[in-house]
Design a protein around this motif. Structure first.
Motif, PDB file in Angstrom:
ATOM      1  N   ILE A   3       4.208 -13.359   0.899  1.00 10.31           N
ATOM      2  CA  ILE A   3       5.452 -12.649   0.606  1.00 10.31           C
ATOM      3  C   ILE A   3       5.858 -11.754   1.775  1.00 10.31           C
ATOM      4  N   SER A   4       4.880 -11.076   2.355  1.00  9.53           N
ATOM      5  CA  SER A   4       5.158 -10.158   3.460  1.00  9.53           C
ATOM      6  C   SER A   4       5.340 -10.890   4.779  1.00  9.53           C
ATOM      7  N   GLU A   5       4.866 -12.142   4.848  1.00  9.29           N
ATOM      8  CA  GLU A   5       4.808 -12.874   6.112  1.00  9.29           C
ATOM      9  C   GLU A   5       4.104 -12.025   7.159  1.00  9.29           C
ATOM     10  N   ALA A   6       2.925 -11.517   6.771  1.00 13.42           N
ATOM     11  CA  ALA A   6       2.167 -10.613   7.645  1.00 13.42           C
ATOM     12  C   ALA A   6       0.689 -10.707   7.304  1.00 13.42           C
ATOM     13  N   PRO A   7      -0.173 -10.417   8.290  1.00 15.05           N
ATOM     14  CA  PRO A   7      -1.615 -10.417   8.013  1.00 15.05           C
ATOM     15  C   PRO A   7      -2.018  -9.212   7.185  1.00 15.05           C
ATOM     16  N   MET A   8      -3.158  -9.325   6.497  1.00 13.07           N
ATOM     17  CA  MET A   8      -3.751  -8.230   5.732  1.00 13.07           C
ATOM     18  C   MET A   8      -5.068  -7.880   6.419  1.00 13.07           C
ATOM     19  N   SER A   9      -5.183  -6.667   6.920  1.00 11.80           N
ATOM     20  CA  SER A   9      -6.402  -6.293   7.640  1.00 11.80           C
ATOM     21  C   SER A   9      -7.591  -6.149   6.697  1.00 11.80           C
ATOM     22  N   THR A  10      -7.325  -5.883   5.417  1.00  5.84           N
ATOM     23  CA  THR A  10      -8.382  -5.810   4.405  1.00  5.84           C
ATOM     24  C   THR A  10      -7.883  -6.466   3.122  1.00  5.84           C
ATOM     25  N   GLU A  11      -8.817  -6.760   2.214  1.00  9.49           N
ATOM     26  CA  GLU A  11      -8.438  -7.346   0.933  1.00  9.49           C
ATOM     27  C   GLU A  11      -7.662  -6.362   0.054  1.00  9.49           C
ATOM     28  N   PHE A  12      -7.773  -5.063   0.346  1.00 12.25           N
ATOM     29  CA  PHE A  12      -7.092  -4.067  -0.486  1.00 12.25           C
ATOM     30  C   PHE A  12      -5.803  -3.551   0.157  1.00 12.25           C
ATOM     31  N   ALA A  13      -5.261  -4.311   1.100  1.00 13.63           N
ATOM     32  CA  ALA A  13      -4.024  -3.900   1.770  1.00 13.63           C
ATOM     33  C   ALA A  13      -2.913  -3.622   0.768  1.00 13.63           C
ATOM     34  N   ILE A  14      -2.829  -4.430  -0.280  1.00 16.19           N
ATOM     35  CA  ILE A  14      -1.772  -4.285  -1.279  1.00 16.19           C
ATOM     36  C   ILE A  14      -2.336  -3.921  -2.649  1.00 16.19           C
ATOM     37  N   SER A  15      -3.557  -4.331  -2.945  1.00 16.32           N
ATOM     38  CA  SER A  15      -4.120  -4.071  -4.275  1.00 16.32           C
ATOM     39  C   SER A  15      -4.253  -2.584  -4.574  1.00 16.32           C
ATOM     40  N   ARG A  16      -4.241  -1.721  -3.559  1.00 13.19           N
ATOM     41  CA  ARG A  16      -4.324  -0.262  -3.768  1.00 13.19           C
ATOM     42  C   ARG A  16      -3.213   0.253  -4.675  1.00 13.19           C
ATOM     43  N   PHE A  17      -2.075  -0.410  -4.667  1.00 15.08           N
ATOM     44  CA  PHE A  17      -0.932   0.081  -5.440  1.00 15.08           C
ATOM     45  C   PHE A  17      -1.049  -0.252  -6.931  1.00 15.08           C
ATOM     46  N   PHE A  18      -2.110  -0.965  -7.300  1.00 18.96           N
ATOM     47  CA  PHE A  18      -2.379  -1.252  -8.709  1.00 18.96           C
ATOM     48  C   PHE A  18      -3.149  -0.114  -9.391  1.00 18.96           C
ATOM     49  N   VAL A  19      -3.437   0.955  -8.668  1.00 17.75           N
ATOM     50  CA  VAL A  19      -4.245   2.040  -9.235  1.00 17.75           C
ATOM     51  C   VAL A  19      -3.689   2.574 -10.557  1.00 17.75           C
ATOM     52  N   PRO A  20      -2.385   2.891 -10.666  1.00 14.45           N
ATOM     53  CA  PRO A  20      -1.901   3.380 -11.965  1.00 14.45           C
ATOM     54  C   PRO A  20      -2.140   2.394 -13.108  1.00 14.45           C
ATOM     55  N   ILE A  21      -1.987   1.104 -12.831  1.00 19.59           N
ATOM     56  CA  ILE A  21      -2.221   0.091 -13.864  1.00 19.59           C
ATOM     57  C   ILE A  21      -3.700   0.028 -14.215  1.00 19.59           C
ATOM     58  N   MET A  22      -4.565   0.074 -13.217  1.00 18.97           N
ATOM     59  CA  MET A  22      -6.004   0.033 -13.469  1.00 18.97           C
ATOM     60  C   MET A  22      -6.462   1.271 -14.238  1.00 18.97           C
ATOM     61  N   ALA A  23      -5.909   2.430 -13.868  1.00 18.47           N
ATOM     62  CA  ALA A  23      -6.275   3.666 -14.565  1.00 18.47           C
ATOM     63  C   ALA A  23      -5.830   3.616 -16.023  1.00 18.47           C
ATOM     64  N   ASP A  24      -4.656   3.027 -16.261  1.00 18.92           N
ATOM     65  CA  ASP A  24      -4.170   2.901 -17.633  1.00 18.92           C
ATOM     66  C   ASP A  24      -5.061   1.968 -18.436  1.00 18.92           C
ATOM     67  N   ARG A  25      -5.479   0.864 -17.844  1.00 19.25           N
ATOM     68  CA  ARG A  25      -6.348  -0.083 -18.548  1.00 19.25           C
ATOM     69  C   ARG A  25      -7.725   0.511 -18.833  1.00 19.25           C
ATOM     70  N   ALA A  26      -8.152   1.421 -17.955  1.00 18.82           N
ATOM     71  CA  ALA A  26      -9.441   2.082 -18.159  1.00 18.82           C
ATOM     72  C   ALA A  26      -9.353   3.221 -19.173  1.00 18.82           C
ATOM     73  N   LYS A  27      -8.112   3.491 -19.629  1.00 18.87           N
ATOM     74  CA  LYS A  27      -7.844   4.510 -20.660  1.00 18.87           C
ATOM     75  C   LYS A  27      -8.321   5.904 -20.234  1.00 18.87           C
ATOM     76  N   PHE A  28      -8.020   6.240 -18.966  1.00 20.18           N
ATOM     77  CA  PHE A  28      -8.329   7.587 -18.501  1.00 20.18           C
ATOM     78  C   PHE A  28      -7.326   8.570 -19.093  1.00 20.18           C
ATOM     79  N   ASN A  29      -7.844   9.629 -19.651  1.00 20.00           N
ATOM     80  CA  ASN A  29      -6.983  10.706 -20.128  1.00 20.00           C
ATOM     81  C   ASN A  29      -6.886  11.747 -19.013  1.00 20.00           C
TER      82      ASN A  29
END
Length: 243
Positions: free
Chosen positions: A63-89
């Motif tokens: 989608i970016s037409e660009a290299p990813m220097s790490t596997e978490f180049a974009i996955s970092r932005f899923f943090v709010p979703i992951m935190a919600d799934r983990a049911k953090f209060n």
């Protein structure tokens, strides 16, 4: 209250992840819940559906037409979703790259957060000198570079609800790294010693509270003698001693 912390994970930098997590725990009296962000886990959960390829030995985001220097180049932005799934209060959740060494109490960073803001980060103003970083990865230039390498997400702020699975899987990475879902006034700046860029900022004494080996660190051949690399090696030895 437990402080949720998500660290980017890449199989090539597992030692960096271990030291980052170890240093977070060692220098904080708070209760920390630390999670690695693994791309394979997000894919298996059906959250991360972005097309990636291997081009010339590098991970490539189609989608970016660009290299990813790490596997978490974009996955970092899923943090709010992951935190919600983990049911953090919790109101806030932290993300940082794995190439961080923490020497201060991360709870002090959480304490600096402003509930009226959607996100807190260090607002770096710089352009990297090198065209290549780490293990031969291309040093890409984009707006607000390295702002996203350490982010405190306000899990209660409505603006972060825009970070939907559809958005995260549909826009170029450079737009996410410039915080395209936020207005400028929704981003709070914090002190640069919470994301001190090795090779960019002048040496600090005492050491910054979070050293970021963004160019490469002592877990990589040829990067053993960078600023504060000795502290990283001591932390690595302390981690191995408890294993």
């Amino acid at each position: 209250m437990t402080l949720p912390i998500f660290i980017g994970w890449d199989p090539r930098e597992s030692d960096a992840y271990d030291v980052c997590a170890h240093s977070l725990r060692r220098y904080s009296n708070a209760t920390l819940a630390i999670y690695p962000i693994k791309l394979s886990v997000l894919r298996e959960a059906g959250l991360y559906t972005r097309a990636t390829e291997i081009r010339e030995g590098r991970l490539w985001d189609v989608i970016s037409e660009a290299p990813m220097s790490t596997e978490f180049a974009i996955s970092r932005f899923f943090v709010p979703i992951m935190a919600d799934r983990a049911k953090f209060n919790a109101e806030w959740a932290l993300f940082c790259d794995c190439d961080f060494l923490w020497t201060g109490d991360v709870a002090e960073l959480f304490a600096e957060a402003d509930s009226s803001k959607a996100l807190c980060c260090v607002k770096h103003q710089y352009e990297p000198k090198e065209s290549v970083k780490m293990d031969g990865q291309i040093q890409l230039l984009y707006a607000r570079k390295n702002w996203s390498s350490m982010m405190l997400f306000n899990l209660k702020h409505p603006a972060n609800n825009k970070l939907s699975v559809d958005l995260l899987n549909g826009v170029p990475g450079r737009d996410l790294h410039r915080f395209c879902w936020l207005e400028d006034n929704q981003i709070k700046g914090v002190s640069s010693d919470w994301n001190w860029l090795e090779g960019t900022y002048p040496r600090m004494e005492p050491p910054p509270r979070a050293v970021h080996f963004t160019r490469g660190g002592p877990w990589m051949a040829g990067w053993e003698h960078v600023e504060f690399g000795d502290l990283w090696l001591k932390e690595y030895a302390a981690f191995k001693a408890q294993c």
